[in-house]
Design a protein around this motif. Structure first.
Motif, PDB file in Angstrom:
ATOM      1  N   ARG A 174      12.404  -1.568   2.963  1.00  0.00           N
ATOM      2  CA  ARG A 174      12.750  -2.899   3.455  1.00  0.00           C
ATOM      3  C   ARG A 174      11.504  -3.783   3.496  1.00  0.00           C
ATOM      4  N   THR A 175      11.660  -4.964   4.040  1.00  0.00           N
ATOM      5  CA  THR A 175      10.575  -5.940   4.080  1.00  0.00           C
ATOM      6  C   THR A 175       9.463  -5.516   5.030  1.00  0.00           C
ATOM      7  N   ARG A 176       9.802  -4.826   6.092  1.00  0.00           N
ATOM      8  CA  ARG A 176       8.823  -4.512   7.119  1.00  0.00           C
ATOM      9  C   ARG A 176       7.868  -3.399   6.694  1.00  0.00           C
ATOM     10  N   TYR A 177       6.666  -3.483   7.257  1.00  0.00           N
ATOM     11  CA  TYR A 177       5.687  -2.406   7.158  1.00  0.00           C
ATOM     12  C   TYR A 177       5.624  -1.706   8.516  1.00  0.00           C
ATOM     13  N   PHE A 178       5.278  -0.422   8.480  1.00  0.00           N
ATOM     14  CA  PHE A 178       5.169   0.354   9.708  1.00  0.00           C
ATOM     15  C   PHE A 178       3.721   0.783   9.892  1.00  0.00           C
ATOM     16  N   LEU A 179       3.130   0.356  10.991  1.00  0.00           N
ATOM     17  CA  LEU A 179       1.727   0.633  11.290  1.00  0.00           C
ATOM     18  C   LEU A 179       1.644   1.711  12.364  1.00  0.00           C
ATOM     19  N   LYS A 180       1.118   2.861  11.981  1.00  0.00           N
ATOM     20  CA  LYS A 180       0.907   3.947  12.944  1.00  0.00           C
ATOM     21  C   LYS A 180      -0.411   3.712  13.669  1.00  0.00           C
ATOM     22  N   VAL A 181      -0.328   3.488  14.981  1.00  0.00           N
ATOM     23  CA  VAL A 181      -1.533   3.191  15.756  1.00  0.00           C
ATOM     24  C   VAL A 181      -1.935   4.335  16.684  1.00  0.00           C
ATOM     25  N   GLN A 182      -1.014   5.270  16.911  1.00  0.00           N
ATOM     26  CA  GLN A 182      -1.252   6.311  17.921  1.00  0.00           C
ATOM     27  C   GLN A 182      -0.408   7.524  17.577  1.00  0.00           C
ATOM     28  N   ASP A 183      -0.804   8.682  18.070  1.00  0.00           N
ATOM     29  CA  ASP A 183      -0.045   9.917  17.852  1.00  0.00           C
ATOM     30  C   ASP A 183      -0.226  10.797  19.076  1.00  0.00           C
ATOM     31  N   GLY A 184       0.704  11.732  19.262  1.00  0.00           N
ATOM     32  CA  GLY A 184       0.593  12.687  20.358  1.00  0.00           C
ATOM     33  C   GLY A 184       0.959  12.118  21.719  1.00  0.00           C
TER      34      GLY A 184
END
Length: 445
Positions: free
Chosen positions: A140-150
């Motif tokens: 889709r148009t959106r991007y997904f930004l992973k900023v944190q985990d755990g």
């Protein structure tokens, strides 16, 4: 040139990571398989939030093996992390890659393609220290930004800390650079993802030694200043970590949308205590009311678990009354699932499956009512919609700033990935816990 098929279960974080895996494979010369084409590799990014999630992952892996018996299946994600031996024994599985190794998955695949040797690379979550940022575009148009985990919380019903490890995050500088690249690629909207994003900055493996701890507020301020990105959405944030300062910043920011997703899990303080959640209903209500005060049009999604251990009939009714009283938009409802090794198993009161199903249906009806009421408020109004490409023969569609899905029959294909003013004319459908509106372009030059 090898071909690959990708299948993702679970949260937006998993979708962000799958997109990054697909990009790494493309850099290796591994092409995404087209519809009807037999893939050489199948990547399954798994979820393990419930026993049903585990079951669906197993079924899907077996189904792919039956359909494409010559393909090699690569499995990663939380189910692979928690039950690696079980996954490795499934038919067709060639590689099992732990959550901390997703950033190195190209190395594992290259080695497998060279020698065809099966491999299982999973270390205990307690030993996971690294953070692999990712920001990738899905379909889709959106991007997904992973900023944190755990996560460090260890709620009594949850296995996520055992699957994802301790809370850790990227640096503001790393993430701003990733978003700048999104802008350079023409991206307009970024969804901020993670396991517990409000905990941003607790541990930053890549931060310079001696650098001060950064906070979630620092992050959203820096992201808002990136030119070329018109919209940000916060995928999910714990109520006790959603500060008033962050709410106030989003309300006056350039690009953060009036859209929040906040886990409640139960509207009973006694059940919240049994779950070892870090807030009570009074705090939750204050956060919701502050959002509505500053952003009256905000879409507010809420996670809810029904049928948890300890949730008696009386406590469930208390939860219903609390949810009814909140000015929220929609519920994301999950039936409680027994997870081996969790402390919830020590709680004596167990809700039987039939009662759990009844409670699911009741909360779903309440969610549908709230969602439709929210959507009807905007009929006849004009709102900005980020339009997305559609399937052949289907109208263009997209989301308003406050996350109402709209189909726009008169939108030309040239408006793909463009923000347009749309008058919301009617409700098209109210199925599957979602309201879809129909709209008409207005004053777009």
């Amino acid at each position: 040139m090898p071909t690959a098929l990708y299948h993702t279960f679970g949260c937006k974080l998993n979708f962000a990571e799958t997109s990054s895996v697909a990009r790494r494979m493309a850099d290796m010369g591994i092409r995404r398989a087209e519809k009807g084409e037999v893939p050489d590799l199948i990547f399954v990014n798994t979820c393990s939030v419930t026993e049903l999630a585990d079951k669906k992952c197993r079924q899907t892996i077996r189904s792919y093996n039956r359909r494409y018996p010559e393909a090699s299946i690569v499995v990663t994600g939380c189910y692979a992390q928690l039950k690696s031996a079980e996954v490795a024994a499934l038919p067709g599985v060639a590689l099992v890659i732990g959550n901390d190794r997703k950033g190195e998955i190209d190395s594992f695949v290259a080695r497998f393609l060279d020698d065809r040797r099966k491999e299982c690379s999973v270390i205990p979550a307690r030993d996971i220290r690294s953070f692999s940022p990712s920001c990738s575009r899905g379909d889709r148009t959106r991007y997904f930004l992973k900023v944190q985990d755990g996560c460090d919380c260890w709620c009594t019903y949850c296995t996520i800390p055992a699957a994802r490890g301790r809370s850790r995050s990227g640096t503001v500088a790393q993430l701003v650079e990733q978003v700048r690249r999104v802008a350079d690629e023409g991206g307009r909207e970024v969804v901020i993802t993670g396991v517990n994003i409000g905990d941003f900055g607790r541990r930053q493996p890549d931060a310079p030694e001696g650098a001060p701890r950064e906070t979630f507020l620092d992050l959203i301020r820096a992201l808002d200043a990136v030119e070329g990105i018109d919209r940000y959405r916060i995928s999910s944030i714990e109520p006790d970590l959603l500060t008033d300062e962050s709410i106030e910043f989003c309300a006056k920011s350039r690009a953060f949308m009036p859209h929040f997703h906040i886990p409640l899990q139960c509207g009973s303080d006694e059940v919240l205590r049994l779950m070892r959640r870090r807030y009570d209903t009074a705090l939750f209500r204050r956060k919701i009311e502050r959002i509505v005060e500053l952003m009256p049009d905000a879409f507010i999604g809420v996670d809810l678990i029904v049928g948890a251990r300890g949730e008696t009939d009386e406590l469930f009714e208390e939860s219903v009354r609390f949810v009814q009283s909140l000015p929220i938009t929609r519920l994301h409802i999950f039936p409680y699932s027994e997870r081996p090794g969790t402390r919830a198993l020590e709680i004596p009161y167990v809700v039987d499956p039939q009662e759990k199903h009844r409670r699911m249906e009741r909360m779903t009806r309440l969610s549908d009512e709230k969602f439709e009421t929210f959507a009807r408020r905007y009929l006849g109004t004009v709102r900005p919609v980020l339009l997305e490409h559609s399937r052949p023969g289907q109208p263009m569609a997209g989301f308003t700033d406050n996350y109402l899905r709209v189909k726009v029959a008169d939108a030309p294909a040239s408006l793909d990935n463009c923000i347009a003013n749309v008058r919301l004319d009617r409700i098209v459908s109210t199925e599957a816990n979602e309201v879809v509106l129909g709209g008409t372009l207005v004053n777009n030059g």
